[in-house]
Every structure is written in structure tokens, then in C-alpha cells.
Design an enzyme around this catalytic site. Structure first.
Site, PDB file in Angstrom:
ATOM      1  N   ASN A   1      30.460 109.130   2.873  1.00 51.97           N
ATOM      2  CA  ASN A   1      31.360 110.249   2.349  1.00 51.97           C
ATOM      3  C   ASN A   1      31.093 111.727   3.331  1.00 51.97           C
ATOM      4  OD1 ASN A   1      32.592 112.265   0.874  1.00 51.97           O
ATOM      5  ND2 ASN A   1      31.194 112.189  -0.751  1.00 51.97           N
TER       6      ASN A   1
ATOM      7  N   LYS B   1      32.698 114.344   3.241  1.00 54.00           N
ATOM      8  CA  LYS B   1      33.229 115.440   2.732  1.00 54.00           C
ATOM      9  C   LYS B   1      33.764 116.377   3.412  1.00 54.00           C
ATOM     10  CE  LYS B   1      29.062 114.872  -0.430  1.00 54.00           C
ATOM     11  NZ  LYS B   1      27.952 115.373  -1.047  1.00 54.00           N
TER      12      LYS B   1
ATOM     13  N   HIS C   1      34.121 111.975  -7.794  1.00 53.27           N
ATOM     14  CA  HIS C   1      32.935 112.607  -7.229  1.00 53.27           C
ATOM     15  C   HIS C   1      32.479 113.787  -8.086  1.00 53.27           C
ATOM     16  CE1 HIS C   1      30.217 114.497  -4.392  1.00 53.27           C
ATOM     17  NE2 HIS C   1      29.937 113.150  -4.039  1.00 53.27           N
TER      18      HIS C   1
ATOM     19  N   GLU D   1      31.158 116.511  -7.130  1.00 47.05           N
ATOM     20  CA  GLU D   1      31.774 117.871  -6.705  1.00 47.05           C
ATOM     21  C   GLU D   1      33.426 118.162  -7.174  1.00 47.05           C
ATOM     22  OE1 GLU D   1      30.688 116.956  -2.767  1.00 47.05           O
ATOM     23  OE2 GLU D   1      28.788 117.136  -3.255  1.00 47.05           O
TER      24      GLU D   1
ATOM     25  N   GLU E   1      25.823 108.304  -9.108  1.00 44.37           N
ATOM     26  CA  GLU E   1      25.275 109.229  -8.197  1.00 44.37           C
ATOM     27  C   GLU E   1      24.614 110.526  -9.236  1.00 44.37           C
ATOM     28  OE1 GLU E   1      27.257 109.646  -4.009  1.00 44.37           O
ATOM     29  OE2 GLU E   1      28.432 110.594  -5.306  1.00 44.37           O
TER      30      GLU E   1
ATOM     31  N   GLY F   1      22.835 115.856  -2.330  1.00 44.26           N
ATOM     32  CA  GLY F   1      22.552 116.889  -1.311  1.00 44.26           C
ATOM     33  C   GLY F   1      21.121 117.557  -1.371  1.00 44.26           C
TER      34      GLY F   1
ATOM     35  N   SER G   1      21.293 111.593  -1.655  1.00 45.22           N
ATOM     36  CA  SER G   1      20.167 111.850  -0.907  1.00 45.22           C
ATOM     37  C   SER G   1      19.495 110.390  -0.357  1.00 45.22           C
ATOM     38  CB  SER G   1      18.899 112.722  -1.085  1.00 45.22           C
ATOM     39  OG  SER G   1      19.296 113.970  -1.525  1.00 45.22           O
TER      40      SER G   1
HETATM   41  P1  PGA Z   1      24.355 113.131  -0.196  1.00 39.47           P
HETATM   42  O1  PGA Z   1      25.680 112.852  -0.873  1.00 39.47           O
HETATM   43  O2  PGA Z   1      23.710 111.826   0.491  1.00 39.47           O
HETATM   44  O3  PGA Z   1      24.240 114.185   0.793  1.00 39.47           O
HETATM   45  O4  PGA Z   1      23.145 113.410  -1.253  1.00 39.47           O
HETATM   46  C1  PGA Z   1      26.114 111.843  -1.537  1.00 39.47           C
HETATM   47  C2  PGA Z   1      27.242 112.025  -2.038  1.00 39.47           C
HETATM   48  O5  PGA Z   1      27.630 113.172  -2.577  1.00 39.47           O
HETATM   49  O6  PGA Z   1      28.264 110.994  -2.116  1.00 39.47           O
END
Ligand code: PGA
Length: 255
Positions: free
Chosen positions: A9, A11, A95, A97, A167, A173, A213
Site C-alpha cells: 500500500n 499510500k 483502510h 486512514e 490492521e 506506521g 509495521s
Molecule cells: P505500515 O502501513 O506497514 O506502514 O504500518 C500498513 C498499512 O497502512 O496498510
């Protein structure tokens, strides 16, 4: 036996030129390997260049979002058919976010899942609890509710296209990963819930990815868990080296 799926992903990163070079590097290294399903999800503006870069490889293209309607007055939005036209075959839906920063409700997310399936796009439905919810002992409840709401009215004959990504919001992140045990416990619960929704055989086939992460240092222990069938990777998918290492780890565990 479920095949591992490693999805990147990206982003809001990588313009169309940068996307093309990252996608090319991934595609050239992986070629047509088929041990692991590999998907990259660039931003909308980079879908076309990424599609070109992976054209003759086994790497698949996904989008990060879509609108449930087919067309119309939805300024700034993109439909499932538009994504298909650019050769996307997967789409991230729900997601955290988007849930948090763009106030997406379970009901809206469910409409996207159904619209994606209607266009034969594979939705990767993202679910997960916040730290507050985990500390209040509500992780199972939150995850269960998001799963059931997100998959409401999915027809049995299309359930095979669905992928779920667990997640935990506190792990995205942040560099904090769920421990393999913490993740497995929720994945197992998700699989039980999928059995209630779609029956045992379908639930046993459905892939449940872990995201938050995940990186080459912690992936192996996570992917060794019986109900973890791959990863949704943010930060570590932005460089070919770390993303390819993750594919290699999954591939090693597939032997
Ligand atoms: P990350 O993001 O691996 O940077 O924690 C995962 C995601 O948001 O899909």
C-alpha cells in the site's frame, strides 16, 4: 492450503515516474513467480504507469480506494469500472486512514465492497481496532462488527473474491507490531466469523492478511501463524529491496 498474498500500500507516495521505476524493479525481479501472490497499490495517478511496468510479470495491480457508484456527479472520485479499465484487479476498502480521516462509515465501506465485487475487483477489506479500543478490551467486538458490516449482503458465489486485512490501528506506521500471538488470536477469530458468514469451506480458503509495521525483521514470525495468510505493507513497500525481501520470506514459508 492458502497461497500467501503480499500487497504493498503505497499510500500518497510515488508520482507516475517513481511508480514506474519501483514497479519495474519489483516486476523484473519477481518475473512470473507464482508461489506468492504479489499486489502493488499505487495512488490513482500512478496506476497507469505501474500497470505498464508490471505488464508481462505476475505482479498484480490494486487501487487504494474507489467510489461505490458507477459514474456521475462525485467530484474527485473514481469508480470500480475506471479501475478495471486501468487493469487494476484489487482494491483496498475501508483502510483505517480513510475511516478516520475521511469519516468513512461501515455502511459506505460495505457499498464499496459490493460495488467492487460487482465489477469483479477483489476487495481487500481492512479492519482493526484502535489502541483505546484494545485497552478497553473491545478488540474482538470492534473487529467482528467491522467484518460483519463490511461484508453484509456479499453473495456466496462472490465470497471467494474477498480478502480481509487485519490492521490494528495502533500498529500502522508506528513501528509497533502486534506480537505474532496477538495477531493470530484475532485472525483466528476473523476466520471463525467468516465461517458463520460463508461456511467452513469458504472461510478456509479466504486470505486474512496482517498489516501494521510489517517488515523483513518481523514478517517471518507473523507469517508462520496458521491464520496469517500474507501482509498489507505500507512503509516497507516503498522500496523494492524491503518489499522483495517480504515476498522472499513468504515464498520460503510456502515450500
Ligand atoms: P505500515 O502501513 O506497514 O506502514 O504500518 C500498513 C498499512 O497502512 O496498510
Amino acid at each position: 492450503m492458502r497461497k500467501f498474498l503480499i500487497a504493498g500500500n503505497w499510500k500518497m507516495n510515488k508520482n507516475s515516474d517513481e511508480a514506474q521505476s519501483l514497479a519495474s524493479e519489483i516486476a523484473q525481479t519477481l518475473g512470473r513467480q507464482h508461489e506468492v501472490d504479489v499486489v502493488i497499490c499505487p495512488p490513482f495517478t500512478s496506476l497507469e504507469s505501474a500497470a505498464r511496468a508490471i505488464e508481462s510479470s505476475g505482479v498484480k495491480l490494486g487501487a487504494q480506494n474507489m467510489h461505490p457508484e458507477r459514474s456521475g456527479a462525485f467530484t474527485g472520485e473514481i469508480s470500480a469500472e475506471m479501475l478495471r479499465h486501468l487493469f487494476a484487479t484489487y482494491v483496498l476498502v475501508g483502510h483505517s486512514e480513510r475511516r478516520v480521516q475521511f469519516a468513512e462509515s461501515d455502511e459506505f465501506i460495505n457499498r464499496k465492497v459490493l460495488a467492487a465485487l460487482n465489477s469483479r475487483l477483489k476487495p481487500i477489506l481492512c479492519i482493526g481496532e484502535t489502541l483505546e479500543e484494545r485497552e478497553a478490551d473491545k478488540a474482538f467486538e470492534v473487529v467482528g462488527n467491522q467484518l460483519k458490516a463490511g461484508l453484509a449482503n456479499v453473495p456466496a458465489d462472490l465470497a471467494d473474491l474477498v480478502i480481509v486485512a487485519y490492521e490494528p490501528v495502533w500498529a500502522i506506521g508506528t513501528g509497533k507490531t502486534a506480537t505474532p500471538d496477538q495477531a493470530q488470536e484475532i485472525h483466528q477469530f476473523i476466520r471463525e466469523e467468516l465461517k458463520n458468514l460463508f461456511g467452513d469451506a469458504q472461510a478456509d480458503r479466504t486470505r486474512i492478511l496482517y498489516g501494521g509495521s510489517m517488515n523483513p525483521g518481523n514478517a517471518e514470525e507473523l507469517l508462520k501463524q496458521v491464520d496469517i495468510d500474507g501482509g498489507l505493507i505500507g512503509g516497507a513497500s516503498l522500496e523494492a529491496r524491503s518489499f522483495l525481501q517480504l515476498v522472499e520470506i513468504a515464498s520460503g514459508l510456502s515450500q
